[in-house]
Design a protein around this motif. Structure first.
Motif, PDB file in Angstrom:
ATOM      1  N   UNK A 163       0.797  -1.227   0.000  1.00 56.06           N
ATOM      2  CA  UNK A 163       0.000   0.000   0.000  1.00 56.06           C
ATOM      3  C   UNK A 163       0.832   1.281   0.000  1.00 56.06           C
ATOM      4  N   UNK A 164       2.152   1.127   0.060  1.00 56.99           N
ATOM      5  CA  UNK A 164       3.042   2.294   0.139  1.00 56.99           C
ATOM      6  C   UNK A 164       2.742   3.171   1.360  1.00 56.99           C
ATOM      7  N   UNK A 165       2.221   2.532   2.411  1.00 55.57           N
ATOM      8  CA  UNK A 165       2.027   3.258   3.659  1.00 55.57           C
ATOM      9  C   UNK A 165       3.387   3.450   4.351  1.00 55.57           C
ATOM     10  N   UNK A 166       3.668   4.603   4.899  1.00 56.64           N
ATOM     11  CA  UNK A 166       4.914   4.763   5.653  1.00 56.64           C
ATOM     12  C   UNK A 166       4.838   4.003   6.976  1.00 56.64           C
ATOM     13  N   UNK A 167       5.960   3.481   7.425  1.00 56.33           N
ATOM     14  CA  UNK A 167       5.995   2.818   8.729  1.00 56.33           C
ATOM     15  C   UNK A 167       6.952   3.606   9.640  1.00 56.33           C
ATOM     16  N   UNK A 168       6.606   4.868   9.849  1.00 58.48           N
ATOM     17  CA  UNK A 168       7.453   5.805  10.572  1.00 58.48           C
ATOM     18  C   UNK A 168       7.944   5.231  11.897  1.00 58.48           C
ATOM     19  N   UNK A 169       9.239   5.338  12.105  1.00 58.76           N
ATOM     20  CA  UNK A 169       9.820   4.991  13.395  1.00 58.76           C
ATOM     21  C   UNK A 169      10.221   3.550  13.573  1.00 58.76           C
ATOM     22  N   UNK A 170       9.923   2.690  12.600  1.00 57.55           N
ATOM     23  CA  UNK A 170      10.245   1.275  12.757  1.00 57.55           C
ATOM     24  C   UNK A 170      11.739   1.015  12.644  1.00 57.55           C
ATOM     25  N   UNK A 171      12.307   0.334  13.649  1.00 55.36           N
ATOM     26  CA  UNK A 171      13.717  -0.061  13.630  1.00 55.36           C
ATOM     27  C   UNK A 171      13.837  -1.384  12.889  1.00 55.36           C
ATOM     28  N   UNK A 172      14.602  -1.395  11.791  1.00 57.39           N
ATOM     29  CA  UNK A 172      14.758  -2.636  11.017  1.00 57.39           C
ATOM     30  C   UNK A 172      15.793  -3.544  11.674  1.00 57.39           C
ATOM     31  N   UNK A 173      15.784  -4.813  11.266  1.00 56.88           N
ATOM     32  CA  UNK A 173      16.628  -5.827  11.907  1.00 56.88           C
ATOM     33  C   UNK A 173      18.106  -5.470  11.913  1.00 56.88           C
TER      34      UNK A 173
END
Length: 840
Positions: A525-535
């Motif tokens: 959906x191209x929604x932003x996932x603001x603030x998510x820390x990736x692995x």
């Protein structure tokens, strides 16, 4: 002139020797890595030179945006090859402290924009909180829709006398990562981190959302709303004393990427399975986990419930009581069979293979005094026995580990327990932290990035955890020898790494951050996932052996991959670019800590919405503050106690109080005895709405006229405005606008320090659940002293000079007991102007 040829030769030689050409450095094969988010002026500030050539610069320049060189340094510490680079070096500019925006320049090589300022981490904790809110199951405020509303049905229920497939309500909580599984162990740890962040750094968080996550303030910090969302789900996962569930759903979830909805791949309609904690190994498909007991998950529940009860006791007594009861039952559950509980998998071998559990028991016992204060010493002693069984979190000593093998990645129990301990016990706990840090430092000091954290799955989570441990070690010991190592791990997360990218989606907005994470929200959906820390990066050897990874596009970081480690900003790489809920929760704590540290760089004071709420936490000083409007029945008793104890206090009184003939003699005595007398508004106005804090109920003119009338009343007692420049708002309720108006008339707004119930001494039984007895109030003060590293240092401890006649249990009668406790604990009791001297 016969010497002319000689002079020409001399001039030519001088010209040649005084001219130093710029080194010939190809900007396409050398880079400067920095913390893209920025640096605080007083912090360690180091950039990394990374080159595919053998060149190491002798110096570097700091250039402002106009091109002017503002700083030149030869502080270049050389290292050898690392990862894809042949030559690396640490460029230290810590001695440059001027706020602003700059670049590091070395010949033709220029760094990204460097920002230096006190506020560089402001609001970042709340930004990362967006990801937690977006991970909500049940009602999801980002989607403004509900999902997984039919959870769930029991499996392995026979152990608790429950028929398998029995329904239990388990809606709510957070999805664990980009899939929609939900694990109790990660959720409890995340909840504890959010609660701890609010407890330790309340000033770092705003109130912009309702409890359901939608727009609108509700009088509660958003981080506390999120923590309660976690607690509510944990309560459902422990519905009875003999029932506790370890996970909701399993890896059958991975059948497809989708926006969260109702899932029907588990064989019972839209319900998902609830795995009961039995203390025995569990196998659903061909893979069996290695569960050995009930302790690890249950103990995490207990500590989260205990801390939650302590925090919510101030606002929701019934909820706090429920959490207290669950804390005790969770502790009992942890004792059913000592050992670790692992997650279950059906289709794949990937599980949370947690091996350690004594750290969870340590934290649980270190937390139980919050719900049973009289058990403090007994629980401390028990916690110490567990601390000695695992002094160092095992991954700290290793180059590799299995997925979530040693979890949580930082031993929070050592920190909480050290705050409650003294003497040799405290020194031993602090030394445990130091030993673990030293193990990582032995590896880190071999490379320019100071990288000693292993590149295992979720390496970013470990990096955040290690920075926490360094920070807590410094706080507990006062030893700052690992400052640069701590900062290096923080900087790594935000771009000071071989790939030059922040590992947090959207933070900072102007920098290189993940754009194509392994997430259905962004991919579908191209929604932003603001603030998510990736692995984060993994060893190349791990990456090559993982199942089902296939990049979907050319690798933007191909120049920086190596035989050591890889990181891909690519949806197809679930090993390095998938955000995690629990890692983000830990990052929220760290960001709140760094933001709050900035608030104290100049004078160590804490502020909230423009008001100073606490003095220097490094000094054992407390200001006893009494407010008064219509009652003064405690005045004489308080005055006598202050005289007999030879201490001074501060009194913030309304104009109505100063103008009351009955109180005239008391006011004169308090002033003559050297106490501080200040303003509390003239008519005890309510400045802003209780539920919509930004909604003002007074105009600027009304505010200023009322306050000036208060000062006019004070003039009758010879109290000048310039001598009483600290102002405490009526009802202790205000907003930033009130603080700004206060500042515009050369006054400083102050308020009480949060964390105790001292300000509830005005309550009476007819107020129902808001009532607090004097014993409860005194206990809240002593508990805070015992539970926090800095105790009550710098506290503005607010009480009332008089209370409603309906309150028979007057707290001012316990003032001698309180003062004795504070003095015995080593605090100096001072006036507000002495506590906050440098503020004005």
């Amino acid at each position: 002139m016969k010497n002319k040829p000689y002079l020409k030769a001399l001039l030519l030689m001088l010209t040649l020797t005084s001219f130093t050409p710029k080194p010939n450095i190809d900007s396409t094969n050398s880079w400067v890595r920095i913390n893209l988010l920025g640096y605080q002026p007083q912090s360690s500030k180091v950039a990394i030179w990374a080159s595919k050539t053998n060149h190491i610069p002798e110096k570097f320049e700091l250039v402002d945006q106009s091109g002017k060189v503002v700083h030149t340094s030869t502080s270049v510490k050389t290292f050898g090859a690392y990862g894809p680079f042949k030559a690396t070096a640490r460029l230290n500019f810590s001695d440059f402290k001027t706020p602003g925006k700059y670049f590091i320049r070395i010949a033709e090589v220029k760094s990204p924009l460097i920002i230096i300022g006190d506020e560089v981490y402001r609001n970042t904790a709340d930004f990362a909180l967006r990801y937690m809110r977006q991970q909500r199951s049940g009602f999801n405020p980002f989607l403004q829709d509900s999902c997984h509303t039919h959870d769930g049905f029991v499996v392995y229920g026979a152990k608790a006398g429950i028929k398998d497939s029995t329904y239990f309500d388990a809606t709510g909580g957070w999805h664990d990562a980009s899939d929609y599984l939900q694990y109790s162990t990660t959720s409890a740890n995340a909840t504890y981190h959010l609660l701890m962040a609010y407890r330790d750094f309340p000033q770092a968080f705003a109130d912009t959302k309702q409890a359901n996550g939608l727009e609108g303030r509700n009088g509660t910090a958003d981080v506390l709303d999120e923590a309660k969302w976690g607690l509510d789900w944990l309560l459902k996962m422990h519905p009875r004393d003999n029932i506790m569930f370890n996970q909701l759903a399993d890896d059958r979830d991975h059948s497809s990427m989708r926006i969260p909805k109702e899932d029907n791949q588990y064989g019972k309609g839209f319900e998902r399975p609830l795995y009961l904690i039995t203390g025995e190994p569990q196998q659903r498909g061909k893979f069996m986990n290695n569960t050995k007991g009930t302790s690890s998950t249950a103990a995490k529940f207990a500590s989260a419930f205990a801390l939650g009860s302590n925090i919510f006791s101030a606002t929701d007594e019934e909820y706090a009581k429920k959490l207290t009861q669950k804390a005790f039952s969770a502790m009992s559950y942890s004792q059913i069979k000592l050992g670790v509980t692992q997650t279950a998998s059906v289709k794949s071998p990937y599980i949370y293979a947690e091996d350690n559990w004594v750290d969870d028991m340590e934290l649980a016992y270190a937390s139980m005094h919050l719900v049973k204060p009289q058990s403090l010493q007994r629980n401390v002693n028990t916690a110490l026995t567990y601390a000695k069984q695992e002094p160092i979190t095992p991954w700290l000593t290793k180059d590799t580990a299995n997925h979530y093998q040693y979890y949580p990645f930082v031993n929070i129990g050592h920190y909480e327990l050290a705050k409650q301990s003294s003497g040799s016990n405290k020194k031993q706990l602090i030394n445990y932290y130091k030993q673990g840090i030293a193990q990582v430092w032995a590896r880190a000091k071999q490379n320019a990035f100071y990288r000693g954290v292993p590149f295992i799955w979720c390496s970013n989570n470990l990096t955040v955890a290690f920075a926490q441990q360094c920070m807590w070690y410094k706080e507990l010991s006062g030893d700052e020898s690992f400052n640069e190592l701590e900062q290096a791990n923080f900087d790594w997360i935000f771009g000071c790494n071989p790939w030059g990218t922040s590992m947090v989606y959207g933070l900072p907005s102007w920098g290189d951050t993940p754009t194509d994470p392994h997430s259905a929200f962004t991919h579908l959906k191209q929604y932003p996932i603001d603030g998510g820390l990736v692995d984060g990066p993994v060893y190349t050897s791990i990456y090559k052996n993982l199942i089902g990874i296939q990049l979907t596009k050319p690798d933007a970081y191909s120049d920086f991959q190596s035989d050591l480690a890889v990181y891909h900003d690519d949806y197809g790489d679930y090993s390095t670019n998938e955000p995690t809920m629990d890692g983000t929760a830990s990052l929220i704590y760290l960001l709140a800590a760094y933001d709050s540290r900035a608030k104290q760089t100049s004078n160590n004071f804490k502020t909230e919405l423009g008001a100073i709420t606490r003095g220097d936490i490094k000094q054992k000083k407390i200001a006893l503050v009494f407010t008064g409007d219509e009652f003064a029945d405690g005045g004489e008793s308080i005055k006598k106690t202050l005289i007999s104890e030879n201490i001074k206090a501060s009194f913030f009184l309304t104009g109505r109080f100063y103008n009351n003939p009955k109180f005239k003699s008391l006011i004169k005595d308090l002033k003559a005895n050297g106490n501080y007398l200040g303003a509390h508004s003239n008519d005890h106005l309510l400045y802003n709405d209780w539920t919509k804090r930004d909604s003002l109920l007074v105009t600027e003119n009304q505010f200023k006229k009322d306050l000036m009338d208060n000062y006019k009343a004070m003039q009758m007692f010879g109290i000048k405005k310039d001598d009483a420049s600290y102002f405490l708002p009526p009802y202790e309720w205000y907003n930033q606008q009130i603080a700004d108006w206060t500042k515009s008339i050369d006054l400083q707004l102050v308020n009480f320090s949060s964390g105790t119930r001292s300000n509830a001494d005005y309550t009476y039984p007819e107020l129902g659940k808001s009532y607090r007895s004097s014993d409860e109030i005194l206990n809240s003060i002593t508990t805070y002293h015992n539970s926090n590293t800095n105790g009550l240092n710098g506290f503005v401890l607010l009480l009332h000079i008089g209370t409603d006649p309906r309150r028979k249990d007057k707290f001012y009668n316990k003032l001698p007991q309180l003062v004795k406790f504070l003095k015995t604990s080593g605090y100096e009791l001072v006036k507000i102007n002495d506590l906050l001297k440098p503020a004005l």
